[in-house]
Design a protein around this motif. Sequence first.
Motif, PDB file in Angstrom:
ATOM      1  N   MET A   1       0.835  -1.193   0.000  1.00  0.00           N
ATOM      2  CA  MET A   1       0.000   0.000   0.000  1.00  0.00           C
ATOM      3  C   MET A   1       0.883   1.261   0.000  1.00  0.00           C
ATOM      4  N   ILE A   2       0.524   2.178  -0.858  1.00  0.00           N
ATOM      5  CA  ILE A   2       1.264   3.445  -0.867  1.00  0.00           C
ATOM      6  C   ILE A   2       0.624   4.374   0.153  1.00  0.00           C
ATOM      7  N   ARG A   3       1.427   4.923   1.018  1.00  0.00           N
ATOM      8  CA  ARG A   3       0.885   5.784   2.076  1.00  0.00           C
ATOM      9  C   ARG A   3       1.174   7.247   1.795  1.00  0.00           C
ATOM     10  N   LYS A   4       0.401   8.092   2.491  1.00  0.00           N
ATOM     11  CA  LYS A   4       0.608   9.530   2.289  1.00  0.00           C
ATOM     12  C   LYS A   4       1.967   9.953   2.848  1.00  0.00           C
ATOM     13  N   VAL A   5       2.470  11.046   2.344  1.00  0.00           N
ATOM     14  CA  VAL A   5       3.765  11.563   2.778  1.00  0.00           C
ATOM     15  C   VAL A   5       3.653  12.026   4.231  1.00  0.00           C
ATOM     16  N   LYS A   6       4.660  11.737   5.027  1.00  0.00           N
ATOM     17  CA  LYS A   6       4.653  12.128   6.430  1.00  0.00           C
ATOM     18  C   LYS A   6       4.390  13.629   6.578  1.00  0.00           C
ATOM     19  N   GLY A   7       3.462  13.962   7.463  1.00  0.00           N
ATOM     20  CA  GLY A   7       3.175  15.376   7.687  1.00  0.00           C
ATOM     21  C   GLY A   7       2.074  15.932   6.805  1.00  0.00           C
ATOM     22  N   THR A   8       1.562  15.096   5.887  1.00  0.00           N
ATOM     23  CA  THR A   8       0.419  15.540   5.075  1.00  0.00           C
ATOM     24  C   THR A   8      -0.837  14.846   5.607  1.00  0.00           C
ATOM     25  N   ARG A   9      -2.001  15.330   5.211  1.00  0.00           N
ATOM     26  CA  ARG A   9      -3.237  14.762   5.744  1.00  0.00           C
ATOM     27  C   ARG A   9      -4.294  14.627   4.661  1.00  0.00           C
ATOM     28  N   ASP A  10      -5.176  13.647   4.852  1.00  0.00           N
ATOM     29  CA  ASP A  10      -6.391  13.577   4.052  1.00  0.00           C
ATOM     30  C   ASP A  10      -7.501  14.169   4.907  1.00  0.00           C
ATOM     31  N   VAL A  11      -8.182  15.137   4.404  1.00  0.00           N
ATOM     32  CA  VAL A  11      -9.355  15.639   5.122  1.00  0.00           C
ATOM     33  C   VAL A  11     -10.570  14.960   4.508  1.00  0.00           C
ATOM     34  N   LEU A  12     -11.168  14.061   5.264  1.00  0.00           N
ATOM     35  CA  LEU A  12     -12.246  13.231   4.721  1.00  0.00           C
ATOM     36  C   LEU A  12     -13.621  13.795   5.085  1.00  0.00           C
ATOM     37  N   PRO A  13     -14.639  13.489   4.275  1.00  0.00           N
ATOM     38  CA  PRO A  13     -15.991  13.821   4.692  1.00  0.00           C
ATOM     39  C   PRO A  13     -16.353  12.991   5.927  1.00  0.00           C
ATOM     40  N   PRO A  14     -17.141  13.446   6.865  1.00  0.00           N
ATOM     41  CA  PRO A  14     -17.802  14.754   6.801  1.00  0.00           C
ATOM     42  C   PRO A  14     -16.941  15.910   7.339  1.00  0.00           C
ATOM     43  N   ASP A  15     -15.740  15.615   7.869  1.00  0.00           N
ATOM     44  CA  ASP A  15     -14.933  16.693   8.444  1.00  0.00           C
ATOM     45  C   ASP A  15     -14.617  17.786   7.422  1.00  0.00           C
ATOM     46  N   SER A  16     -14.502  17.392   6.161  1.00  0.00           N
ATOM     47  CA  SER A  16     -14.188  18.377   5.134  1.00  0.00           C
ATOM     48  C   SER A  16     -15.249  19.477   5.094  1.00  0.00           C
ATOM     49  N   ARG A  17     -16.468  19.148   5.562  1.00  0.00           N
ATOM     50  CA  ARG A  17     -17.522  20.170   5.596  1.00  0.00           C
ATOM     51  C   ARG A  17     -17.162  21.295   6.549  1.00  0.00           C
ATOM     52  N   LEU A  18     -16.434  20.951   7.608  1.00  0.00           N
ATOM     53  CA  LEU A  18     -16.005  21.995   8.546  1.00  0.00           C
ATOM     54  C   LEU A  18     -15.053  22.956   7.837  1.00  0.00           C
ATOM     55  N   TRP A  19     -14.190  22.398   7.001  1.00  0.00           N
ATOM     56  CA  TRP A  19     -13.243  23.237   6.259  1.00  0.00           C
ATOM     57  C   TRP A  19     -13.980  24.160   5.295  1.00  0.00           C
ATOM     58  N   VAL A  20     -14.954  23.569   4.610  1.00  0.00           N
ATOM     59  CA  VAL A  20     -15.731  24.385   3.664  1.00  0.00           C
ATOM     60  C   VAL A  20     -16.463  25.495   4.423  1.00  0.00           C
ATOM     61  N   ALA A  21     -17.036  25.145   5.577  1.00  0.00           N
ATOM     62  CA  ALA A  21     -17.774  26.149   6.355  1.00  0.00           C
ATOM     63  C   ALA A  21     -16.837  27.263   6.825  1.00  0.00           C
ATOM     64  N   VAL A  22     -15.628  26.881   7.243  1.00  0.00           N
ATOM     65  CA  VAL A  22     -14.650  27.880   7.688  1.00  0.00           C
ATOM     66  C   VAL A  22     -14.267  28.799   6.522  1.00  0.00           C
ATOM     67  N   GLU A  23     -14.031  28.190   5.369  1.00  0.00           N
ATOM     68  CA  GLU A  23     -13.628  28.997   4.205  1.00  0.00           C
ATOM     69  C   GLU A  23     -14.775  29.889   3.731  1.00  0.00           C
ATOM     70  N   ASN A  24     -15.994  29.357   3.735  1.00  0.00           N
ATOM     71  CA  ASN A  24     -17.133  30.189   3.330  1.00  0.00           C
ATOM     72  C   ASN A  24     -17.309  31.375   4.282  1.00  0.00           C
ATOM     73  N   THR A  25     -17.123  31.097   5.567  1.00  0.00           N
ATOM     74  CA  THR A  25     -17.232  32.176   6.557  1.00  0.00           C
ATOM     75  C   THR A  25     -16.147  33.223   6.308  1.00  0.00           C
ATOM     76  N   ALA A  26     -14.951  32.756   6.014  1.00  0.00           N
ATOM     77  CA  ALA A  26     -13.843  33.693   5.750  1.00  0.00           C
ATOM     78  C   ALA A  26     -14.164  34.551   4.532  1.00  0.00           C
ATOM     79  N   HIS A  27     -14.631  33.919   3.472  1.00  0.00           N
ATOM     80  CA  HIS A  27     -14.959  34.696   2.273  1.00  0.00           C
ATOM     81  C   HIS A  27     -16.018  35.749   2.601  1.00  0.00           C
ATOM     82  N   ARG A  28     -17.037  35.343   3.337  1.00  0.00           N
ATOM     83  CA  ARG A  28     -18.140  36.262   3.638  1.00  0.00           C
ATOM     84  C   ARG A  28     -17.640  37.450   4.465  1.00  0.00           C
ATOM     85  N   VAL A  29     -16.878  37.142   5.525  1.00  0.00           N
ATOM     86  CA  VAL A  29     -16.425  38.230   6.407  1.00  0.00           C
ATOM     87  C   VAL A  29     -15.375  39.098   5.693  1.00  0.00           C
ATOM     88  N   PHE A  30     -14.405  38.469   5.063  1.00  0.00           N
ATOM     89  CA  PHE A  30     -13.341  39.247   4.408  1.00  0.00           C
ATOM     90  C   PHE A  30     -13.931  40.090   3.269  1.00  0.00           C
TER      91      PHE A  30
END
Length: 423
Positions: A1-30
């Motif tokens: 199995m090929i593994r991800k590079v040390k120090g990198t991450r997969d952001v999987l659903p549903p957690d990725s929704r938190l990232w989208v929500a954070v970015e959408n909030t940033a866009h709206r406020v900025f």
Amino acid sequence: MIRKVKGTRDVLPPDSRLWVAVENTAHRVFDGFGYDEIRMPVMESTELYVRSVGEDTDIVAKEMYTFADRKGRSLTLRPEGTAGVARSYIENGLGQRPQPLRLSYFGPMFRYEKMQRGRYRQFAQIGIELLGAATPVADVEVLLVLHTFLAEFGFDDLVIVLNNLGDPEDRPIFIERFKSELAAEKADLCSDCQRRWDANPLRILDCKVPRCRELVANTTPVADVANPEARAHVEAVEKGLEDLGVAVRRAPRLVRGLDYYLRTVFEVVSPKLGEDTVICGGGRYDRLIKDLGGSQVPGIGFAIGEDRLVEVLPDAFRRKVLSRPVIAVVPIGPEAATAGLALSRRLALAGLTAPAEVTGRSLKAGLKWAGKIGARAVVILGESEIAAGTAIVRDLEKGEQETLRLDEVADYTRRLVANAEEA
Ligand code: HAM
């Protein structure tokens, strides 16, 4: 199995929704404050970081992903965004546009760091830069944007700490005084600080070794050595923040790991991650653009570590984002399949999340699937419903069902979902 590079991450659903929500909030406020996004390359000439972040910083000395391309040019995966913004400002003549210029940016940064909680080798930053305004109120604005953005998540435990680094002309005076105050204890400093003593003595203030912390605790704060103008500047910033109800705490030993800062510097600390894993860092950098070959353009900004922000998001915000209600569309039989998609589209356009069953499951298996994905309701489309232009909506919580005209389904399910959210 090929593994991800040390120090990198997969952001999987549903957690990725938190990232989208954070970015959408940033866009709206900025966006609300007039900041427009700039999208920059993730690699730049190595020289850019050497000349901006500084040769003697940890970032440049130890942490950069630097490589030669096929023509032997030295390139670096960006360790931060401010240098790229400054480069782009000069290269694209952004000084010709109405000033000040308000820019935001989002994206991955790369630093070869020791792995620990909240510390990654590829991490994402969300930042803003305000270029072309040297006034204290510009600093106040940037901190207000930061404060407003963080308040959107309902944090009640974040602290903004701030310090005054003075101007570059004050630095040698400070360093001389600092070294003379520490001279007797120099041998007691850790080996890293011994090295910093000549290379970058300001960084001794940032050492995490308890004994070094003790030793620097009694030295004169850098702000006390700042020239009167720099002092007045940061005091005006503090006054402005107070007027706006933005709480900040003076941190007399706060220094930053990048060389371009002067006057106002700040960080955001979360008790959940501790003082060494800050959520955000920023400050003023009035000489950076000139040092890189541009004209005299002052700047101030910050960058938030998105990985860290997501990690400490308040539970209520997290729950709200993760508990997105789903309506499952289950067509029965091959003839109903495209009708299922048409309904899925209708509901999606009405703002609902309504995935359709597309693997040909039976009604029983389709209902099971709907249960597994946590659907609030199922819309069933059988042959007779299609013939009649109707659908059956089954409320999975109450176990009730109703036959509705297709054009009623969106409103009906929206009400179901709204009631569920209120409850
Ligand atoms: P920085 O403090 O080096 O500042 O980084 C900003 C933020 O990026 C940190 O506060 C942290 O949340 C996040 N961060 C840094 N390194 C890592 C890592 N290895 N893993 C996860 N998160 C990390 C700058 O980069 C400046 N360019 C900020 C700025 C903008 N100053 C003026 N304008």
